[in-house]
Design an enzyme around this catalytic site. Structure first.
Site, short mmCIF file in Angstrom:
data_model
loop_
_atom_site.label_atom_id
_atom_site.label_comp_id
_atom_site.label_asym_id
_atom_site.label_seq_id
_atom_site.Cartn_x
_atom_site.Cartn_y
_atom_site.Cartn_z
N CYS A 197 -4.62 6.24 -4.45
CA CYS A 197 -3.99 4.93 -4.31
C CYS A 197 -2.54 5.05 -4.75
O CYS A 197 -2.28 5.34 -5.93
CB CYS A 197 -4.73 3.88 -5.14
SG CYS A 197 -3.97 2.24 -5.12
N CYS B 57 0.86 -1.19 0.00
CA CYS B 57 0.00 0.00 0.00
C CYS B 57 0.89 1.23 0.00
O CYS B 57 1.59 1.49 0.98
CB CYS B 57 -0.91 0.00 1.22
SG CYS B 57 -1.95 1.46 1.35
#
Length: 281
Positions: free
Chosen positions: A223, A86
């Site tokens: 993201c 992530c």
């Protein structure tokens, strides 16, 4: 600022869990520093990520001891699925450990399921304001054509940045199209485990506009791995140059990505704390 989530039942039935909520361009996670892996992190992420019955977030991130790096990171999405990497989360991890005195260093290593990643912390006034992360090498596949259940034919590039992405270059990216394509590709036979979906176009020289549907979370404001995947695909298509800083404009703000000629990706962006508190679990 602190917040406390009330116990689900009698106080004696629950134990306190200290957390901090941080975000990278609005992509928020609940961070917990622990000395061992939690018993059921997936269920806990589902419960506490709920904005009405929990704290509200895109997922939870656990910061744990590592035998091979400075820290170890485990990421759980809002639906309980575990992510190998992530980009926004690992930047916020850097801010968490530095601002709380868990480290005095501004260059760190973090163990993830996708491999060991390096962080460079950029500070001001004794606190982290932004972070550059070595995101590893992207694996970019040739463009392929898929047919969706409704009969629509789409062209995309598969990109792996430790987790799977489907990058589609489109001049238009309205909410309805992002939701429809993102939802359809989660159950497409080409992606049996689901996939992060990015709609991308070149909006200016060395600038990409991107919107994202994240596997396990749905539409989000940003993201980090998706921004890296978009740049890697753009370089493969000849839209962007390798070795140059590319600005990726997302709903939540801007990230900077540089794809080196060998495929290594460097991601730079802000990391901010929202609050800290105690949840009863």
């Amino acid at each position: 600022m602190g917040v406390t989530a009330a116990p689900a039942g009698r106080p004696g039935d629950a134990a306190p869990l200290t957390f901090a909520k941080l975000h990278g361009l609005g992509n928020s996670y609940l961070f917990v520093y622990a000395d061992r892996d939690p018993a059921d992190p997936a269920a806990l992420s589902v419960r506490l990520s709920d904005p009405r019955r929990g704290v509200g977030a895109d997922g939870m991130i656990w910061i744990l001891p590592s035998a091979v790096a400075d820290f170890r990171m485990r990421v759980f999405n809002a639906d309980g699925s575990e992510a190998a990497m992530c980009g926004n989360g690992i930047r916020c991890l850097g801010k968490y450990v530095y601002d709380r005195g868990r480290t005095a260093r501004t260059e760190l290593t973090v163990e993830t399921p996708a491999g060991i990643r390096r962080l460079w912390l950029h500070t001001a006034g004794g606190r982290v304001v932004s972070v550059t992360a070595d995101m590893g090498r992207a694996a970019v596949c040739a463009a392929q054509t898929l047919t969706l259940p409704d009969g629509e034919t789409i062209t995309l590039r598969r990109v792996s940045v430790g987790n799977p992405h489907a990058v589609l270059f489109r001049a238009s990216m309205p909410d309805a199209a992002l939701l429809r394509l993102g939802t359809a590709l989660q159950t497409h036979p080409a992606f049996p485990g689901g996939v992060n979906v990015e709609l991308v176009h070149l909006s200016a020289p060395a600038t990409l506009r991107m919107r994202v549907f994240e596997r396990g979370s749905g539409v989000t404001s940003a993201c980090g791995t998706g921004a890296c995947a978009a740049v890697a695909a753009a370089v493969a298509d000849g839209v962007c140059a390798s070795g140059a800083d590319i600005t990726v404009r997302l709903d939540g703000g801007e990230l900077t990505v540089r794809a080196e000629p060998d495929g290594t990706l460097f991601l730079t962006g802000a990391a901010e704390e929202i609050c800290e508190g105690t949840a009863w679990v």
